[in-house]
Design a protein around this motif. Structure first.
Motif, short mmCIF file in Angstrom:
data_model
loop_
_atom_site.label_atom_id
_atom_site.label_comp_id
_atom_site.label_asym_id
_atom_site.label_seq_id
_atom_site.Cartn_x
_atom_site.Cartn_y
_atom_site.Cartn_z
N GLY A 142 0.81 -1.21 0.00
CA GLY A 142 0.00 0.00 0.00
C GLY A 142 0.85 1.26 0.00
O GLY A 142 0.54 2.22 -0.70
N GLU A 143 1.91 1.23 0.77
CA GLU A 143 2.80 2.39 0.84
C GLU A 143 3.53 2.60 -0.47
O GLU A 143 3.72 3.75 -0.91
CB GLU A 143 3.79 2.21 1.99
N GLN A 144 3.97 1.53 -1.10
CA GLN A 144 4.65 1.64 -2.39
C GLN A 144 3.72 2.20 -3.46
O GLN A 144 4.12 3.05 -4.26
CB GLN A 144 5.21 0.27 -2.81
N LYS A 145 2.50 1.74 -3.46
CA LYS A 145 1.53 2.26 -4.43
C LYS A 145 1.31 3.76 -4.22
O LYS A 145 1.30 4.54 -5.18
CB LYS A 145 0.21 1.52 -4.29
N LYS A 146 1.15 4.15 -2.97
CA LYS A 146 0.92 5.56 -2.66
C LYS A 146 2.11 6.43 -3.07
O LYS A 146 1.94 7.55 -3.58
CB LYS A 146 0.66 5.70 -1.16
N VAL A 235 13.30 8.78 -2.39
CA VAL A 235 12.08 9.57 -2.20
C VAL A 235 11.93 9.90 -0.72
O VAL A 235 11.98 9.02 0.14
CB VAL A 235 10.85 8.79 -2.70
N ASN A 236 11.79 11.18 -0.43
CA ASN A 236 11.62 11.63 0.96
C ASN A 236 10.24 11.23 1.50
O ASN A 236 9.34 10.86 0.75
CB ASN A 236 11.79 13.15 1.04
N ASP A 237 10.10 11.34 2.80
CA ASP A 237 8.84 10.95 3.45
C ASP A 237 7.65 11.75 2.94
O ASP A 237 6.52 11.25 2.91
CB ASP A 237 8.96 11.13 4.97
N ASP A 238 7.91 12.97 2.50
CA ASP A 238 6.81 13.80 2.00
C ASP A 238 6.54 13.58 0.51
O ASP A 238 5.73 14.29 -0.10
CB ASP A 238 7.07 15.28 2.27
#
Length: 592
Positions: A142-146, A235-238
């Motif tokens: 889910g996180e990768q997709k986002k 890729v940064n957290d934001d």
């Protein structure tokens, strides 16, 4: 300079007269009426004709240049890529959740056809990105997709697939790239990949590499391969682009064609990577990209031939050479145009009948993918799995053949770069090799796909052909020209499959030695089925009082040519298959 015009009229015929997409029960298809698809295709054709096609020669002559670790794409490519991105063309079938338009895959396929015909090398940048999007959508967390999918859908970031290494191509079990687990859950990826299309360029803010690698201690061979996301920039957290990752382009390959696409040697030096899916299950995830790419490459085969064919037709009508044997047809000129000569007509009819048949076959394949994905239809999924190596292998073989046939119409001028015909042949040639060389496609078809699910899907195909013939046997206008040739070719194909069943178990070489002929036979039968169905659709349109009678009469004449002049090749291929492996394997290796 060569010209190109998107053949939207024939594309509409396939979508609506043949496939009747707006009448299908697949979710989202009811919205695809003629007016809607016509508007989309006209706009796609416009950007193809006016923006991409003029850059085709530019990309071929300038190529890509590696400067200080950055690849500079040809003049105009970046601006055209921005225009494609701003127009939403890169996200046509991407999910609305990630910024796409959620159109069916068949529309993505149709729209990409003129893009490929106009500029194959350019379209690869977004094509590979689409594959990376699909792999992460199917297997990512889910996180990768986002994190990745919205940017990949918009092509603000682009994607690649990294499989091949200097010492291993098809046999991926030999790969040496390794991925060492880190305490934070990431991996350090180290190794070298070659032939990486769009591996480095200046048209996007980040490049998301999907890399196959082995985790130390995993199973040997292909069972130990995992798939990783390795971004050019972390890729940064934001969600913003961060520090440069340990991945770099070592060189750009000097290629025969597709010069406008940067084919790179990629070096991974303890680059940070993130596992997609399960450990040691990388091929499962990568094949989402591979299978999609193979249909796309099959499209490249006929799309390159389409562009070459269009120019050959123009030249054949303009170039004055000799007189027609039946009498002068251009009395005001010193000679008649080339197109009066029967052999030129044969050449052009072979091109035209293949291209239009392949277009129908490819769109049908995309339609099956939609049915499989949108309805979770296992039968559709099994059938497209069977047909994918044929779409890829047969259509790219023939696409190259007919790109060179178009070049032949020009005579000596076709060999001169000024006329631009050699680029079509050079660009088309790679499609026979990448995403699995065509010999491998044939082996996959015979060695794996025929027996898949107990042979259920190939039997379903034969039944589909049989049912179509039976349902239309009373149609006298269709029978002799379309149904009888299709029936004969299908019987040849069934006889070949039976030969493999009877002889392949005792000597597997008997099957494998005939695999390429079988793939070619199967391709002819598939396109023969498409032509029989297009013949029926054309007859119905004429009987229904269609206004454009010339289009449908031309369609019928083209189909009759394929059934009479192309489809009988199945008999030759059957004869070759039935000779077995003895003559193929007769020589010792040292005797070659």
């Amino acid at each position: 300079m060569p010209s190109f015009t998107a053949n939207t009229k024939d594309m509409q015929f396939v979508l609506h007269d043949l496939l009747k997409i707006s009448e299908q029960d697949i979710p989202g298809f009811s919205e695809l009426d003629r007016d809607f698809t016509g508007a989309v295709l006209e706009e796609a054709g416009k950007i193809s004709n006016e923006v991409l096609a003029p850059l085709n020669v530019v990309g071929d002559t300038e190529g890509c240049v590696l400067e200080n670790g950055v690849v500079r794409t040809p003049t105009g490519f970046k601006e055209a890529f921005d225009q494609m991105r701003e127009g939403g063309w890169t996200a046509l079938d991407a999910s609305e959740e990630f910024g796409g338009q959620s159109m069916p895959y068949v529309m993505h396929t149709a729209v990409n056809e003129p893009f490929v015909s106009a500029n194959m090398a350019f379209n690869m940048y977004q094509g590979l990105t689409h594959g990376a999007y699909s792999a992460i959508l199917e297997h990512g967390s889910g996180e990768q997709k986002k994190t990745y999918l919205p940017k990949l859908a918009s092509c603000e970031w682009t994607g690649t697939m990294n499989l091949t290494e200097p010492h291993c191509g098809t046999d991926l079990g030999l790969m040496r790239t390794k991925a060492v687990p880190q305490d934070d859950g990431s991996f350090q990826v180290s190794g070298q990949k070659i032939f990486i299309s769009a591996g480095e360029h200046d048209m996007s803010d980040n490049i998301i590499h999907l890399v196959l690698a082995k985790i130390p201690g995993g199973p040997d061979g292909i069972k130990g391969v995992s798939l990783f996301i390795v971004p050019k920039f972390l890729v940064n957290d934001d969600g913003s682009v961060g520090a440069r990752n340990g991945v770099s382009c070592g060189k750009i390959e000097e290629k025969m064609g597709i010069h406008g696409n940067s084919t790179c040697v990629m070096n991974y030096d303890e680059a940070t990577g993130y596992l997609i899916g399960e450990e040691h299950k990388g091929m499962r995830a990568m094949f989402v990209m591979m299978n999609e790419a193979r249909l796309g490459v099959g499209l490249q085969g006929y799309a390159a031939a389409e562009a070459a064919y269009q120019n050959a037709v123009i030249y054949a009508n303009d170039r004055l050479q000799g007189r027609a044997v039946t009498g002068t047809e251009n009395p005001e000129g010193p000679a008649d145009p080339l197109i009066v000569h029967p052999d030129i007509r044969r050449n052009l009819m072979e091109q035209k009948s293949f291209i239009e048949g392949a277009r129908a076959f490819t769109y049908w394949g995309a339609n099956l993918i939609d049915r499989a994905h949108r309805m979770r239809d296992a039968d559709a999924d099994g059938l497209i799995s069977l047909l994918t190596p044929i779409i890829k292998g047969f259509q790219t073989d023939k696409g190259f053949e007919y790109a060179t046939a178009a070049q032949q119409v020009y005579g000596g001028h076709g060999y001169i770069e000024e006329w631009g015909m050699s680029q079509f042949a050079r660009d088309a040639r790679i499609a026979m090799i990448y995403e699995g060389a065509n010999g491998v496609q044939a082996l996959d078809l015979v060695g794996r796909k025929l027996a898949q699910d107990g042979g259920k899907h190939v039997m379903a195909f034969f039944e589909m052909v049989k049912t179509f013939i039976k349902e239309n046997k009373g149609n006298e206008a269709l029978k002799a020209d379309f149904l009888d040739p299709l029936k004969a070719a299908s019987k040849d194909l069934q006889s070949a499959a039976m030969y493999f069943m009877q002889n392949g178990m005792t000597n597997p070489n008997n099957a494998l030695a005939g695999s390429y002929d079988f793939m070619t036979m199967f391709g002819h039968v598939c396109i023969g089925l498409m032509w029989a169905k297009m013949g029926k659709a054309s007859l119905e349109a004429l009987e229904g009082g269609a206004s454009d009678t010339e289009f449908y009469k031309t369609k019928l004449a083209t189909g009759r040519f394929y059934m009479a002049r192309q489809l009988p090749a199945t008999t030759m291929h059957l004869a070759r298959i039935e000779t077995g492996a003895d003559t193929v394997m007769a020589l010792d290796a040292a005797s070659f």
